[in-house]
Design a protein around this motif. Structure first.
Motif, short mmCIF file in Angstrom:
data_model
loop_
_atom_site.label_atom_id
_atom_site.label_comp_id
_atom_site.label_asym_id
_atom_site.label_seq_id
_atom_site.Cartn_x
_atom_site.Cartn_y
_atom_site.Cartn_z
N THR A 253 0.83 -1.21 0.00
CA THR A 253 0.00 0.00 0.00
C THR A 253 0.86 1.25 0.00
N PHE A 415 -10.32 8.85 0.37
CA PHE A 415 -10.65 7.43 0.32
C PHE A 415 -10.97 6.86 1.70
N THR A 416 -11.44 7.71 2.58
CA THR A 416 -11.91 7.20 3.87
C THR A 416 -13.18 6.39 3.67
N LYS A 417 -13.39 5.45 4.55
CA LYS A 417 -14.56 4.58 4.45
C LYS A 417 -15.82 5.37 4.79
N LEU A 418 -16.83 5.32 3.92
CA LEU A 418 -18.05 6.09 4.11
C LEU A 418 -19.09 5.26 4.86
N ASP A 419 -19.85 5.94 5.73
CA ASP A 419 -20.96 5.25 6.38
C ASP A 419 -22.18 5.28 5.46
N ASP A 420 -23.26 4.67 5.89
CA ASP A 420 -24.44 4.55 5.03
C ASP A 420 -25.01 5.91 4.66
N GLU A 422 -23.41 8.77 4.37
CA GLU A 422 -22.53 9.43 3.40
C GLU A 422 -22.65 8.78 2.02
N LYS A 423 -22.81 7.46 1.98
CA LYS A 423 -23.01 6.78 0.70
C LYS A 423 -24.30 7.24 0.02
N TRP A 475 -13.74 13.91 0.37
CA TRP A 475 -14.40 13.05 -0.60
C TRP A 475 -15.55 13.78 -1.29
#
Length: 773
Positions: A253, A415-420, A422-423, A475
């Protein structure tokens, strides 16, 4: 004293001297070591980045002065840099400490055989058409080995410095900033100090002298490193550093991020330079500005505290990118000025963001050479994409906005993980944008909205403001910028109107104007030919007739008539050469029993001009036109002396200047190909450079040459008639008499400008004169 005793005494003296030197260096806190390494890195970078404009300028005349010369050269130099970094990594990892400097100095000694560098005789003439491989081979043979040897110095010297025991040795990345300072000074001094004062051969000799001095400084730095390294190692062991936690291995990575964060700025460097130089000139002055910005960002951010706050860059980036997208989609000079002006800002900000993130992701000094190796690989891939892949894939310089958008994606947190929640929000943004763009396209097709106006401005404004307001959410900013980019490409705009073809020599676009009544050929933002399809009242035009600079009573057309009169060939027999085909407009001034030959460097232009579905000048006026492909300096040189009665030089790429066609040597060549009473015409109209003074001064330096300037400044400007500056040159005063009858012709002005030669040219002065008049 016996021989054995003598050897023992010498050995003791050597050890005592070495220990004394080591103690002195340690007592001075290794200041001398830092000074030596910094100075060596500075000189190395100075040489590394001065060789690029010098050698690329040597190559330019062989390839028609096209901006692609610099793009491909940059690609080659990045690849050579990667090769140097690979060599440095291998040398640092596998060679013993005392042997590595000897190996490197031996390599530098071998590279001396290629100095002073120049163009090899085996590369006298490039192939017709695309010359990517030919140019890369020329660069490899001409300057590859010295460049490779110098390229290895940055990571190698930093790795050696890490072994000295200096208090900054554990984090030597700051030296990369010092190295880039040398690079920056080299680039900025080239157009201001070196190019205006030294010819190319002198520049090559000075570079060779600097290379020899660099070898001496590397040797001194290596001696210091070898002398203090054992003491530094012992000090670390005594302090218990050997018990510290082991250095963490580098992950895939991390390597991927190093490549990506180097890919975007490197590709942007090539793409933005191509965008700017297409409309001004392919010359070192304009090459070095983006490269200087690129290197300057390393100086600004490769440190714990960046000299410009990183937060400022993150806030400014989305607005700058959106403004560039708007400029690129706006037709004409206005769009180019917006795109170029905002492009400088966006290029700087995006490069700052990427390089700062690169610094933040740097590894421990134990992985230093590997870090630079992967970073260099990313740079090579970015350069290859922009210089070689993109011209084959895109029919315009789409890589420039594409890389800017990718730069927005390089921001931290994108590229942070999005919660529901935010999606769901992101889906609404994308869905709403798709609906809005489709609605605008539908409205345009019905004629309710006009292209180039409010739709693009509205999308830019709405989503641009949203991107600015979304600063805490990277994002979201990236999503808004992507919407703008999609709208600029999908909606009718300057980026996608008409048909376009791209070659090694530039982008050629066929579009329409005046509501479809006129078809035009664009190179960059400059019209290189226009054909009226219908009259202004809508009636079809049966036979093509020249427009723009080539209208019937303009200087270029009247020059042909003057040549007929000066040579006495009014009824046939005139021999004409035209350098620069364009759409083929000049063919319509030919007469039966005359010999016309066109010289064109770009096969794509020749294909367009021959295609009657695009332009009818050749098919209507000269169906069997004689077109010679290749650079004019090389192809015209093959003609016999006195071959032409009229020779026209009109070979500009967009508004970029083919410098090698305007030099003393070039004009002497043209005059040699003229008959005694023949006429040479040089089309020197230019929006950005004062070519009138340059060409007048150049002709004045040629004994026996006479020059008159045509300027139809009272002309009513339209697509049918465009004002032009044409310099007429003859070998006899008698040949000038027909030209003197024209109302807009006068003797060429006297000027204090310095003549251009194959060894000397100064674009900066020409730009300065243009804007000071």
């Amino acid at each position: 004293m016996s021989a054995e005793a003598l050897r023992t005494s010498i050995a003791r003296l050597f050890r005592a001297t070495t220990q004394t030197v080591r103690r002195d260096i340690q007592a001075q806190d290794l200041a001398l070591v830092l000074m030596a390494f910094s100075g060596t890195l500075f000189l190395s970078a100075l040489l590394l980045f001065s060789v690029q404009p010098i050698f690329a300028k040597m190559v330019l005349p062989k390839l028609g002065g096209t901006p692609s010369v610099w793009a491909v050269s940059m690609c080659f130099f990045q690849a050579a840099l990667l090769a140097g970094y690979c060599y440095a990594h291998a040398l640092n990892r596998f060679a013993p400490l005392k042997v590595a400097p000897l190996i490197h100095l031996a390599l530098m000694g071998i590279a001396l055989i290629a100095l002073p560098f120049g163009l090899p005789s085996s590369f006298a003439e490039p192939p017709a058409g695309d010359a990517y491989l030919w140019l890369i081979c020329l660069l490899a043979v001409g300057v590859g080995l010295p460049f490779f040897a110098v390229a290895a110095n940055a990571p190698l010297l930093q790795a050696w410095f890490a072994k000295t025991g200096h208090r900054h040795a554990a984090d030597p990345y700051f030296l990369y900033g010092a190295s880039n300072l040398g690079s920056l000074i080299a680039l900025l001094s080239y157009p201001i100090v070196i190019e205006p004062w030294l010819g190319l051969s002198q520049q090559a000799n000075v570079w060779t002298a600097g290379y020899v001095l660099l070898g001496v400084m590397i040797a001194l730095s290596a001696v210091m490193m070898v002398m203090v390294a054992p003491t530094a190692k012992a000090a670390r062991e005594a302090a218990g550093d050997e018990a510290r936690a082991p250095v963490a291995p580098v992950s895939l990575t991390q390597r991927g991020w190093w490549i990506a964060l180097a890919f975007v700025p490197s590709g942007l460097l090539v793409a933005f330079t191509s965008y700017v130089t297409t409309d001004i000139a392919s010359a070192p002055f304009l090459w070095v500005i983006p490269l200087a910005i690129f290197l300057g960002t390393f100086i600004l951010v490769f440190r714990e505290r960046p000299l410009i706050p990183h937060d400022w860059m993150l806030r400014l980036q989305p607005a700058a990118v959106v403004l560039v997208l708007y400029g690129l989609s706006t037709p004409g000079d206005k769009g180019w000025l917006i795109g170029a002006g905002a492009g400088f800002i966006a290029f700087f900000v995006t490069t700052m963001v990427c390089h700062k993130e690169l610094y933040e992701k740097r590894p421990d000094a134990a992985h230093l050479t590997e870090f630079y190796l992967w970073m260099s690989l990313g740079g090579v891939l970015g350069g290859v994409f922009a210089a070689i892949v993109a011209p084959q894939v895109f029919n315009a310089i789409y890589e420039f906005p594409l890389l800017l958008v990718l730069g927005v994606a390089c921001r931290p947190g994108v590229f942070t993980k999005l919660d529901d929640e935010e999606k769901a929000f992101l889906q609404k943004v994308i869905g709403g944008a798709v609906v809005l763009i489709l609605a605008i396209v539908w409205a345009m097709n019905l004629g309710w909205l006009k292209p180039y106006a409010m739709p693009r401005i509205a999308i830019m404004a709405v989503f641009g403001v949203l991107a600015l307001l979304a600063t805490p959410k990277p994002w979201r900013q990236c999503a808004y910028v992507c919407v703008v980019a999609a709208a600029m490409v999908i909606l009718p705009s300057a980026m996608n109107r008409g048909n376009a073809e791209r070659s090694f020599f530039g982008t050629h676009r066929i579009a329409t104007a005046e509501g479809g009544n006129v078809r035009i050929l664009l190179h960059g933002t400059t019209i290189h030919g226009a054909q009226r399809l219908k009259t202004k009242d809508g009636r079809p035009v049966k036979k093509a007739y020249p427009m723009t600079y080539y209208y019937e009573t303009g200087p270029l057309a009247r020059g042909v008539g003057a040549a007929r009169e000066s040579t006495g060939k009014l009824d046939g027999g005139l021999r004409v050469g035209v350098v620069g085909l364009g759409a083929g407009s000049m063919a319509c001034f030919s007469k039966p029993n005359e010999t016309w030959r066109f010289y064109e460097i770009d096969p794509v232009v020749a294909k367009i001009a021959r295609d009657p579905s695009k332009f009818n000048f050749l098919s209507d006026c000269l169906p069997k036109a004689d077109i010679v492909l290749g650079d004019a300096r090389l192809t015209v040189a093959k003609e016999k002396s006195g071959a032409f009665d009229y020779l026209q030089i009109d070979a500009f790429s967009s508004d970029a200047v083919p410098v090698h066609l305007l030099t003393v040597e070039a004009i002497k060549l043209y005059l040699d190909k003229l008959s005694p009473n023949g006429i040479l015409s040089m089309h020197i109209s230019n929006r950005h450079l004062d070519l009138i003074d340059v060409t007048s001064a150049t002709v004045a330096a040629i004994p026996g040459a006479h020059a008159w300037l045509a300027d139809d400044k009272k002309l009513t400007i339209s697509l049918d008639t465009v004002r032009s500056h044409v310099l007429f040159i003859t070998k006899s005063e008698a040949a000038m008499k027909p030209l003197m009858k024209l109302g807009y012709v006068q003797p060429a002005p006297k000027t204090d400008a310095q003549p251009w030669t194959d060894d000397y040219s100064d674009i900066l002065s020409a730009i300065w004169r243009k804007y000071m008049k």
